[in-house]
Write a protein that holds these residues in place. Structure first.
Motif, PDB file in Angstrom:
ATOM      1  N   ASP A 124      34.469  44.413  50.172  1.00  0.00           N
ATOM      2  CA  ASP A 124      35.644  44.642  51.024  1.00  0.00           C
ATOM      3  C   ASP A 124      36.840  43.813  50.554  1.00  0.00           C
ATOM      4  OD1 ASP A 124      34.206  46.440  52.555  1.00  0.00           O
ATOM      5  OD2 ASP A 124      33.939  45.077  54.263  1.00  0.00           O
ATOM      6  N   VAL A 125      36.588  42.585  50.134  1.00  0.00           N
ATOM      7  CA  VAL A 125      37.654  41.709  49.644  1.00  0.00           C
ATOM      8  C   VAL A 125      38.229  42.236  48.325  1.00  0.00           C
ATOM      9  CG1 VAL A 125      38.069  39.397  48.682  1.00  0.00           C
ATOM     10  CG2 VAL A 125      36.854  39.637  50.834  1.00  0.00           C
ATOM     11  N   LEU A 126      37.381  42.843  47.498  1.00  0.00           N
ATOM     12  CA  LEU A 126      37.822  43.346  46.197  1.00  0.00           C
ATOM     13  C   LEU A 126      38.444  44.737  46.262  1.00  0.00           C
ATOM     14  CD1 LEU A 126      34.810  42.127  44.042  1.00  0.00           C
ATOM     15  CD2 LEU A 126      37.130  41.197  44.046  1.00  0.00           C
ATOM     16  N   THR A 178      30.785  42.295  52.284  1.00  0.00           N
ATOM     17  CA  THR A 178      31.924  41.402  52.492  1.00  0.00           C
ATOM     18  C   THR A 178      32.705  41.204  51.192  1.00  0.00           C
ATOM     19  OG1 THR A 178      30.758  40.252  54.273  1.00  0.00           O
ATOM     20  CG2 THR A 178      32.589  39.076  53.238  1.00  0.00           C
ATOM     21  N   LEU A 179      31.995  40.931  50.099  1.00  0.00           N
ATOM     22  CA  LEU A 179      32.670  40.715  48.814  1.00  0.00           C
ATOM     23  C   LEU A 179      33.337  41.999  48.314  1.00  0.00           C
ATOM     24  CD1 LEU A 179      30.071  38.364  47.095  1.00  0.00           C
ATOM     25  CD2 LEU A 179      32.298  37.730  48.056  1.00  0.00           C
ATOM     26  N   THR A 203      36.352  33.460  50.322  1.00  0.00           N
ATOM     27  CA  THR A 203      35.364  34.322  50.979  1.00  0.00           C
ATOM     28  C   THR A 203      33.965  33.731  50.885  1.00  0.00           C
ATOM     29  OG1 THR A 203      36.736  36.238  50.442  1.00  0.00           O
ATOM     30  CG2 THR A 203      34.452  36.676  51.095  1.00  0.00           C
ATOM     31  N   ILE A 243      40.671  34.251  46.013  1.00  0.00           N
ATOM     32  CA  ILE A 243      40.260  35.038  47.177  1.00  0.00           C
ATOM     33  C   ILE A 243      38.740  35.047  47.308  1.00  0.00           C
ATOM     34  CG2 ILE A 243      40.287  37.368  48.177  1.00  0.00           C
ATOM     35  CD1 ILE A 243      43.018  37.700  46.630  1.00  0.00           C
ATOM     36  N   ILE A 244      38.052  35.198  46.202  1.00  0.00           N
ATOM     37  CA  ILE A 244      36.578  35.185  46.216  1.00  0.00           C
ATOM     38  C   ILE A 244      36.068  33.804  46.625  1.00  0.00           C
ATOM     39  CG2 ILE A 244      34.524  35.267  44.729  1.00  0.00           C
ATOM     40  CD1 ILE A 244      35.441  38.032  45.491  1.00  0.00           C
ATOM     41  N   ILE A 257      42.179  37.165  41.723  1.00  0.00           N
ATOM     42  CA  ILE A 257      40.999  37.396  42.565  1.00  0.00           C
ATOM     43  C   ILE A 257      40.156  36.139  42.768  1.00  0.00           C
ATOM     44  CG2 ILE A 257      38.805  38.642  42.693  1.00  0.00           C
ATOM     45  CD1 ILE A 257      40.176  40.990  41.378  1.00  0.00           C
ATOM     46  N   LYS A 263      33.618  30.991  53.346  1.00  0.00           N
ATOM     47  CA  LYS A 263      33.460  31.520  54.704  1.00  0.00           C
ATOM     48  C   LYS A 263      32.027  31.999  54.937  1.00  0.00           C
ATOM     49  CE  LYS A 263      38.145  33.127  55.663  1.00  0.00           C
ATOM     50  NZ  LYS A 263      39.024  34.302  55.789  1.00  0.00           N
TER      51      LYS A 263
END
Length: 153
Positions: free
Chosen positions: A36-38, A33-34, A125, A121-122, A118, A128
């Motif tokens: 994918d976000v990065l 998941t992390l 995430t 956004i992290i 970033i 979540k």
């Protein structure tokens, strides 16, 4: 859903095996998941970790050995990880003035700007990921994982 159903395991697992498999499986999901976000920023979670460590040094250079000690995932390819960040202009490497065999690593202005983008956004995430837990459950998870680390370390 329990881990046996997720992984389609038909045999009975010991409680310790269930616990370890659950931790490893969950780690894999969180890591994916992390990452994918990065991905849109063309960095990995390990590279992000390096940048956060360097930012925390407040422009004071650190050695490769110190970097490895501070990383979440201890790995042997830290040099390659740093070199990729140098190519992206997020990190600088310089020869240590007192010991020419050592390399000093610092974050660049570009690296700091990337972290500014970033970080939010992290944070979203991570919230979540832990969103299904209450604050009390989150504290208990942290406490229990800390107990496991004492033995596994």
């Amino acid at each position: 859903m329990n881990i046996e159903s997720i992984l389609k395991i038909s045999s009975d697992l010991s409680l310790s095996k269930k616990a370890v498999i659950n931790v490893l499986f969950t780690y894999g999901l969180i890591n994916k998941t992390l990452n994918d976000v990065l991905k849109p920023f063309d960095i990995t979670i390990q590279q992000f970790n390096v940048l956060r460590i360097l930012r925390g040094q407040h422009e004071k250079p650190i050695s490769l050995e110190t970097m490895q000690d501070l990383m979440i995932n201890k790995m042997s390819n830290t040099t390659r990880l740093i070199d990729k960040l140098v190519k992206k202009n997020y990190v600088k490497k310089n020869i240590n003035k007192t010991n020419r065999r050592k390399i000093d690593i610092t974050i660049t202005h570009e690296g700091l700007k990337l972290l500014d983008i970033i970080d939010a956004i992290i944070d979203i995430t991570e919230k979540k990921i832990i969103g299904s837990l209450t604050d009390e459950e989150t504290q208990e998870l942290i406490r229990l994982l800390g107990k496991v680390r004492l033995i596994a370390n």
